[in-house]
Scaffold this active site. Structure first.
Site, PDB file in Angstrom:
ATOM      1  N   SER A   1      -7.140  -6.073  -6.318  1.00 12.69           N
ATOM      2  CA  SER A   1      -8.076  -6.732  -5.716  1.00 12.69           C
ATOM      3  C   SER A   1      -9.469  -6.811  -6.399  1.00 12.69           C
ATOM      4  O   SER A   1      -9.570  -6.051  -7.428  1.00 12.69           O
ATOM      5  CB  SER A   1      -8.389  -6.036  -4.228  1.00 12.69           C
ATOM      6  OG  SER A   1      -9.126  -4.910  -4.429  1.00 12.69           O
TER       7      SER A   1
ATOM      8  N   ASP B   1       0.756  -1.281  -0.165  1.00  9.93           N
ATOM      9  CA  ASP B   1      -0.245   0.027   0.022  1.00  9.93           C
ATOM     10  C   ASP B   1       0.728   1.102   0.078  1.00  9.93           C
ATOM     11  O   ASP B   1       2.110   1.342   0.676  1.00  9.93           O
ATOM     12  CB  ASP B   1      -0.725   0.153   1.455  1.00  9.93           C
ATOM     13  CG  ASP B   1      -2.036   0.795   1.072  1.00  9.93           C
ATOM     14  OD1 ASP B   1      -2.370   1.607  -0.228  1.00  9.93           O
ATOM     15  OD2 ASP B   1      -2.834   1.248   2.094  1.00  9.93           O
TER      16      ASP B   1
ATOM     17  N   TRP C   1       3.021   8.130  -2.589  1.00  7.48           N
ATOM     18  CA  TRP C   1       4.228   8.127  -2.880  1.00  7.48           C
ATOM     19  C   TRP C   1       4.324   9.107  -4.315  1.00  7.48           C
ATOM     20  O   TRP C   1       5.233  10.085  -4.252  1.00  7.48           O
ATOM     21  CB  TRP C   1       4.889   6.995  -3.071  1.00  7.48           C
ATOM     22  CG  TRP C   1       6.467   6.800  -3.558  1.00  7.48           C
ATOM     23  CD1 TRP C   1       7.336   6.846  -2.601  1.00  7.48           C
ATOM     24  CD2 TRP C   1       7.102   6.957  -4.743  1.00  7.48           C
ATOM     25  NE1 TRP C   1       8.620   6.689  -3.404  1.00  7.48           N
ATOM     26  CE2 TRP C   1       8.140   6.847  -4.682  1.00  7.48           C
ATOM     27  CE3 TRP C   1       6.515   7.098  -5.977  1.00  7.48           C
ATOM     28  CZ2 TRP C   1       9.279   6.903  -5.807  1.00  7.48           C
ATOM     29  CZ3 TRP C   1       7.174   7.085  -7.355  1.00  7.48           C
ATOM     30  CH2 TRP C   1       8.610   7.180  -6.947  1.00  7.48           C
TER      31      TRP C   1
ATOM     32  N   ASN D   1     -10.521  -3.345  -6.786  1.00  9.30           N
ATOM     33  CA  ASN D   1      -9.833  -2.201  -7.344  1.00  9.30           C
ATOM     34  C   ASN D   1     -10.628  -1.870  -8.606  1.00  9.30           C
ATOM     35  O   ASN D   1      -9.901  -0.942  -9.345  1.00  9.30           O
ATOM     36  CB  ASN D   1      -8.503  -2.563  -7.378  1.00  9.30           C
ATOM     37  CG  ASN D   1      -7.545  -2.470  -6.033  1.00  9.30           C
ATOM     38  OD1 ASN D   1      -6.361  -3.473  -6.262  1.00  9.30           O
ATOM     39  ND2 ASN D   1      -7.779  -1.721  -5.365  1.00  9.30           N
TER      40      ASN D   1
HETATM   41  C1  FPP Z   1      -1.803   0.169  -3.350  1.00  9.34           C
HETATM   42  O1  FPP Z   1      -1.628   1.492  -3.288  1.00  9.34           O
HETATM   43  C2  FPP Z   1      -1.075  -0.521  -4.784  1.00  9.34           C
HETATM   44  C3  FPP Z   1      -2.218  -1.157  -5.623  1.00  9.34           C
HETATM   45  C4  FPP Z   1      -3.588  -1.144  -5.493  1.00  9.34           C
HETATM   46  C5  FPP Z   1      -1.624  -1.667  -6.879  1.00  9.34           C
HETATM   47  C6  FPP Z   1      -0.319  -2.512  -6.734  1.00  9.34           C
HETATM   48  C7  FPP Z   1       0.172  -2.699  -8.063  1.00  9.34           C
HETATM   49  C8  FPP Z   1       1.890  -2.623  -8.176  1.00  9.34           C
HETATM   50  C9  FPP Z   1       2.613  -2.266  -7.370  1.00  9.34           C
HETATM   51  C10 FPP Z   1       2.073  -2.685  -9.529  1.00  9.34           C
HETATM   52  C11 FPP Z   1       1.948  -4.173 -10.239  1.00  9.34           C
HETATM   53  C12 FPP Z   1       2.648  -5.237  -9.096  1.00  9.34           C
HETATM   54  C13 FPP Z   1       3.527  -5.902  -9.774  1.00  9.34           C
HETATM   55  C14 FPP Z   1       3.664  -7.207  -9.092  1.00  9.34           C
HETATM   56  C15 FPP Z   1       4.049  -5.944 -11.090  1.00  9.34           C
HETATM   57  P1  FPP Z   1      -2.516   2.548  -3.569  1.00  9.34           P
HETATM   58  O2  FPP Z   1      -2.640   2.793  -4.940  1.00  9.34           O
HETATM   59  O3  FPP Z   1      -3.803   2.232  -2.810  1.00  9.34           O
HETATM   60  O4  FPP Z   1      -1.873   3.739  -2.714  1.00  9.34           O
HETATM   61  P2  FPP Z   1      -2.428   5.078  -1.956  1.00  9.34           P
HETATM   62  O5  FPP Z   1      -3.189   4.176  -0.890  1.00  9.34           O
HETATM   63  O6  FPP Z   1      -1.294   5.610  -1.398  1.00  9.34           O
HETATM   64  O7  FPP Z   1      -3.360   5.562  -2.709  1.00  9.34           O
END
Ligand code: FPP
Length: 245
Positions: free
Chosen positions: A72, A27, A32, A75
Protein backbone atom coordinates in the site's frame (compact mmCIF):
# COMPACT_ATOMS: atom_id res chain seq x y z
CA UNK A 1 -19.19 2.93 -12.21
CA UNK A 2 -21.89 0.51 -11.27
CA UNK A 3 -24.69 1.48 -13.56
CA UNK A 4 -22.86 0.78 -16.81
CA UNK A 5 -23.27 -2.50 -18.61
CA UNK A 6 -19.59 -3.38 -18.44
CA UNK A 7 -19.33 -3.02 -14.71
CA UNK A 8 -22.71 -4.37 -13.78
CA UNK A 9 -22.02 -6.86 -10.98
CA UNK A 10 -22.28 -10.45 -12.11
CA UNK A 11 -24.98 -12.54 -10.55
CA UNK A 12 -24.43 -15.56 -12.76
CA UNK A 13 -26.89 -18.38 -13.22
CA UNK A 14 -28.16 -20.95 -10.74
CA UNK A 15 -26.31 -22.28 -7.73
CA UNK A 16 -23.03 -22.76 -9.56
CA UNK A 17 -22.41 -19.07 -10.18
CA UNK A 18 -18.93 -17.86 -9.36
CA UNK A 19 -18.11 -14.23 -8.79
CA UNK A 20 -16.48 -12.48 -11.72
CA UNK A 21 -14.03 -10.72 -9.48
CA UNK A 22 -12.64 -11.49 -6.02
CA UNK A 23 -10.29 -9.05 -4.27
CA UNK A 24 -8.16 -9.97 -1.26
CA UNK A 25 -6.40 -8.05 1.49
CA UNK A 26 -3.62 -10.56 2.20
CA UNK A 27 -3.02 -9.93 5.89
CA UNK A 28 -1.09 -11.97 8.45
CA UNK A 29 2.28 -12.71 6.84
CA UNK A 30 4.22 -11.16 9.74
CA UNK A 31 2.29 -13.05 12.43
CA UNK A 32 2.63 -16.30 10.48
CA UNK A 33 6.41 -15.83 10.47
CA UNK A 34 6.57 -14.82 14.14
CA UNK A 35 4.63 -17.93 15.19
CA UNK A 36 7.42 -19.96 13.57
CA UNK A 37 10.31 -17.90 14.90
CA UNK A 38 11.10 -16.74 11.36
CA UNK A 39 11.84 -13.24 10.02
CA UNK A 40 8.92 -11.28 8.54
CA UNK A 41 10.47 -11.73 5.08
CA UNK A 42 9.78 -15.48 5.38
CA UNK A 43 6.11 -14.66 5.94
CA UNK A 44 6.01 -12.53 2.80
CA UNK A 45 7.77 -15.26 0.79
CA UNK A 46 5.18 -17.78 2.00
CA UNK A 47 2.47 -15.22 1.17
CA UNK A 48 3.74 -14.90 -2.39
CA UNK A 49 3.47 -18.70 -2.80
CA UNK A 50 -0.09 -18.58 -1.44
CA UNK A 51 -0.93 -15.89 -4.00
CA UNK A 52 0.40 -18.14 -6.77
CA UNK A 53 -1.78 -21.08 -5.61
CA UNK A 54 -4.90 -18.99 -5.09
CA UNK A 55 -4.54 -17.25 -8.48
CA UNK A 56 -4.27 -20.63 -10.22
CA UNK A 57 -7.33 -21.87 -8.33
CA UNK A 58 -9.37 -18.78 -9.21
CA UNK A 59 -8.41 -19.20 -12.88
CA UNK A 60 -9.48 -22.86 -12.75
CA UNK A 61 -12.82 -21.91 -11.17
CA UNK A 62 -13.59 -19.59 -14.06
CA UNK A 63 -13.27 -16.21 -12.35
CA UNK A 64 -12.32 -13.30 -14.58
CA UNK A 65 -10.29 -11.31 -12.05
CA UNK A 66 -8.43 -11.73 -8.78
CA UNK A 67 -7.05 -8.52 -7.24
CA UNK A 68 -4.64 -8.55 -4.30
CA UNK A 69 -3.23 -5.82 -2.08
CA UNK A 70 0.53 -6.45 -2.13
CA UNK A 71 1.94 -3.08 -1.06
CA UNK A 72 0.00 0.00 0.00
CA UNK A 73 0.95 3.68 -0.24
CA UNK A 74 1.28 3.46 3.58
CA UNK A 75 3.55 0.38 3.62
CA UNK A 76 6.63 2.59 3.00
CA UNK A 77 6.45 3.31 6.75
CA UNK A 78 7.78 -0.21 7.47
CA UNK A 79 11.48 -0.80 8.09
CA UNK A 80 13.83 -0.35 5.14
CA UNK A 81 14.72 -4.01 5.40
CA UNK A 82 11.13 -5.17 5.15
CA UNK A 83 10.32 -2.83 2.25
CA UNK A 84 13.46 -3.96 0.38
CA UNK A 85 12.50 -7.60 0.99
CA UNK A 86 8.98 -7.15 -0.38
CA UNK A 87 10.29 -5.28 -3.45
CA UNK A 88 12.83 -8.06 -4.14
CA UNK A 89 10.09 -10.64 -3.80
CA UNK A 90 7.93 -8.73 -6.27
CA UNK A 91 10.85 -8.50 -8.72
CA UNK A 92 11.37 -12.24 -8.45
CA UNK A 93 7.66 -12.82 -8.94
CA UNK A 94 7.55 -10.59 -12.05
CA UNK A 95 10.61 -12.34 -13.55
CA UNK A 96 8.90 -15.72 -13.09
CA UNK A 97 5.61 -14.41 -14.46
CA UNK A 98 7.29 -13.10 -17.59
CA UNK A 99 8.50 -16.66 -18.23
CA UNK A 100 5.20 -18.34 -17.39
CA UNK A 101 2.29 -16.00 -18.17
CA UNK A 102 1.56 -17.35 -21.63
CA UNK A 103 1.85 -21.01 -20.62
CA UNK A 104 -0.24 -20.45 -17.46
CA UNK A 105 -2.84 -18.31 -19.31
CA UNK A 106 -2.76 -15.75 -16.49
CA UNK A 107 -2.61 -12.06 -17.41
CA UNK A 108 -0.71 -10.21 -14.72
CA UNK A 109 -1.54 -6.54 -14.24
CA UNK A 110 0.02 -4.14 -11.75
CA UNK A 111 -2.31 -1.46 -10.33
CA UNK A 112 -1.18 1.57 -8.34
CA UNK A 113 1.23 4.47 -8.65
CA UNK A 114 4.21 2.79 -10.28
CA UNK A 115 6.10 6.10 -10.66
CA UNK A 116 7.63 5.69 -7.17
CA UNK A 117 8.94 2.17 -7.86
CA UNK A 118 12.52 1.35 -8.83
CA UNK A 119 13.49 1.55 -12.52
CA UNK A 120 14.10 -2.22 -12.46
CA UNK A 121 10.58 -2.97 -11.24
CA UNK A 122 9.06 -0.49 -13.71
CA UNK A 123 10.89 -2.17 -16.57
CA UNK A 124 9.56 -5.58 -15.50
CA UNK A 125 6.03 -4.16 -15.23
CA UNK A 126 6.39 -2.82 -18.80
CA UNK A 127 7.39 -6.30 -19.98
CA UNK A 128 4.43 -7.97 -18.25
CA UNK A 129 2.10 -5.36 -19.83
CA UNK A 130 3.45 -6.24 -23.28
CA UNK A 131 2.85 -9.96 -22.72
CA UNK A 132 -0.59 -9.28 -21.20
CA UNK A 133 -1.66 -7.56 -24.42
CA UNK A 134 -1.15 -10.90 -26.18
CA UNK A 135 -3.57 -12.61 -23.75
CA UNK A 136 -6.75 -10.55 -24.14
CA UNK A 137 -9.29 -13.11 -22.94
CA UNK A 138 -7.41 -14.77 -20.10
CA UNK A 139 -8.06 -14.72 -16.39
CA UNK A 140 -6.43 -11.56 -14.97
CA UNK A 141 -4.48 -11.33 -11.70
CA UNK A 142 -4.24 -7.71 -10.55
CA UNK A 143 -1.50 -6.94 -8.04
CA UNK A 144 -1.89 -3.60 -6.24
CA UNK A 145 1.52 -2.11 -5.70
CA UNK A 146 2.14 1.29 -4.14
CA UNK A 147 -1.64 1.42 -4.19
CA UNK A 148 -4.02 3.44 -2.03
CA UNK A 149 -7.72 3.90 -2.70
CA UNK A 150 -7.65 7.63 -1.97
CA UNK A 151 -4.49 8.08 -4.02
CA UNK A 152 -6.13 6.24 -6.93
CA UNK A 153 -9.12 8.61 -6.83
CA UNK A 154 -6.85 11.68 -6.75
CA UNK A 155 -4.77 10.35 -9.66
CA UNK A 156 -7.98 9.57 -11.59
CA UNK A 157 -9.25 13.14 -11.16
CA UNK A 158 -5.86 14.45 -12.35
CA UNK A 159 -6.01 12.17 -15.42
CA UNK A 160 -9.54 13.31 -16.21
CA UNK A 161 -8.47 16.95 -15.91
CA UNK A 162 -5.34 16.43 -17.99
CA UNK A 163 -7.38 14.89 -20.80
CA UNK A 164 -9.13 18.28 -21.14
CA UNK A 165 -12.59 16.79 -20.86
CA UNK A 166 -15.47 18.32 -22.72
CA UNK A 167 -18.09 16.26 -20.93
CA UNK A 168 -19.07 16.85 -17.32
CA UNK A 169 -17.44 14.78 -14.60
CA UNK A 170 -19.61 11.70 -14.07
CA UNK A 171 -19.11 8.41 -12.24
CA UNK A 172 -18.57 6.74 -15.59
CA UNK A 173 -16.00 9.31 -16.74
CA UNK A 174 -14.05 9.00 -13.48
CA UNK A 175 -14.22 5.19 -13.55
CA UNK A 176 -12.57 5.29 -16.95
CA UNK A 177 -9.63 7.16 -15.37
CA UNK A 178 -9.13 4.78 -12.44
CA UNK A 179 -6.35 2.16 -12.35
CA UNK A 180 -9.17 -0.40 -12.56
CA UNK A 181 -10.68 1.01 -15.79
CA UNK A 182 -12.25 -1.86 -17.74
CA UNK A 183 -12.19 -4.20 -14.73
CA UNK A 184 -15.58 -5.06 -13.21
CA UNK A 185 -16.02 -3.98 -9.59
CA UNK A 186 -15.13 -6.73 -7.10
CA UNK A 187 -18.12 -8.89 -6.23
CA UNK A 188 -16.42 -10.10 -3.09
CA UNK A 189 -13.61 -8.64 -0.97
CA UNK A 190 -11.92 -11.01 1.49
CA UNK A 191 -9.61 -9.91 4.27
CA UNK A 192 -7.52 -12.55 5.99
CA UNK A 193 -5.66 -12.21 9.31
CA UNK A 194 -8.50 -11.29 11.66
CA UNK A 195 -8.61 -7.51 11.13
CA UNK A 196 -11.96 -5.93 10.28
CA UNK A 197 -11.21 -2.90 8.13
CA UNK A 198 -10.75 -1.99 4.48
CA UNK A 199 -7.40 -0.15 4.90
CA UNK A 200 -7.67 2.15 1.86
CA UNK A 201 -8.24 -0.75 -0.57
CA UNK A 202 -10.40 -0.24 -3.69
CA UNK A 203 -12.48 2.51 -2.03
CA UNK A 204 -14.21 3.54 -5.28
CA UNK A 205 -14.70 0.02 -6.59
CA UNK A 206 -15.97 -1.52 -3.32
CA UNK A 207 -19.26 0.41 -3.31
CA UNK A 208 -21.39 -2.75 -3.58
CA UNK A 209 -18.88 -5.50 -2.88
CA UNK A 210 -19.74 -8.23 -0.42
CA UNK A 211 -17.22 -8.28 2.43
CA UNK A 212 -15.84 -11.37 4.12
CA UNK A 213 -13.36 -11.38 7.00
CA UNK A 214 -11.55 -14.48 8.20
CA UNK A 215 -9.06 -15.26 10.95
CA UNK A 216 -6.76 -17.37 8.77
CA UNK A 217 -3.31 -15.84 8.29
CA UNK A 218 -2.64 -15.29 4.58
CA UNK A 219 0.13 -17.90 4.15
CA UNK A 220 -2.27 -20.54 5.56
CA UNK A 221 -5.13 -19.55 3.20
CA UNK A 222 -6.10 -22.48 0.96
CA UNK A 223 -8.07 -23.28 -2.15
CA UNK A 224 -10.80 -24.64 0.15
CA UNK A 225 -11.00 -21.23 1.85
CA UNK A 226 -11.77 -19.70 -1.56
CA UNK A 227 -14.41 -22.37 -2.22
CA UNK A 228 -15.96 -21.67 1.21
CA UNK A 229 -15.88 -17.91 0.57
CA UNK A 230 -17.71 -18.46 -2.72
CA UNK A 231 -20.33 -20.57 -0.90
CA UNK A 232 -20.89 -17.68 1.54
CA UNK A 233 -21.01 -15.23 -1.39
CA UNK A 234 -23.70 -17.33 -3.07
CA UNK A 235 -25.84 -17.16 0.05
CA UNK A 236 -25.72 -13.35 0.17
CA UNK A 237 -28.69 -11.36 -1.08
CA UNK A 238 -27.29 -8.62 -3.31
CA UNK A 239 -29.76 -5.82 -3.93
CA UNK A 240 -27.50 -2.96 -5.01
CA UNK A 241 -29.68 -0.46 -3.18
CA UNK A 242 -32.89 -1.86 -4.65
CA UNK A 243 -35.50 -4.08 -3.04
CA UNK A 244 -36.17 -7.74 -3.56
CA UNK A 245 -38.63 -8.44 -6.42
C1 FPP B 1 0.31 -8.05 5.08
O1 FPP B 1 0.78 -8.84 6.13
C2 FPP B 1 1.10 -8.27 3.89
C3 FPP B 1 1.78 -7.30 3.17
C4 FPP B 1 1.73 -5.89 3.49
C5 FPP B 1 2.63 -7.65 2.04
C6 FPP B 1 2.02 -8.62 1.09
C7 FPP B 1 3.08 -9.12 0.21
C8 FPP B 1 3.15 -10.35 -0.24
C9 FPP B 1 2.17 -11.42 0.00
C10 FPP B 1 4.32 -10.74 -1.03
C11 FPP B 1 4.33 -10.36 -2.47
C12 FPP B 1 3.09 -10.63 -3.19
C13 FPP B 1 3.00 -11.05 -4.45
C14 FPP B 1 1.72 -10.86 -5.13
C15 FPP B 1 4.08 -11.69 -5.19
P1 FPP B 1 1.48 -8.14 7.37
O2 FPP B 1 2.94 -8.06 7.06
O3 FPP B 1 0.82 -6.83 7.65
O4 FPP B 1 1.18 -9.19 8.47
P2 FPP B 1 0.96 -8.93 10.02
O5 FPP B 1 -0.32 -8.14 10.15
O6 FPP B 1 0.81 -10.31 10.57
O7 FPP B 1 2.17 -8.23 10.53
Amino acid sequence: MNQTGENRPHQGEGIERVPRHIAIIMDGNGRWARQRGLPRSAGHAAGAETFRRIATHCRNLGLEHLTVYAFSTENWKRSQDEVRGIMLLLEKYLHESIEKMEKDRIRLKILGDTSALSPGLRELIGRTDTIARRLPDCFQANVCLNYGGRDEIVRAVRRWKAAGPEEELTEQALSACMDTAGIPDPDLIIRTGGEYRISNFLLWEAAYSELLFCETLWPDFTEKDIDDAITVFRSRDRRFGGVKA
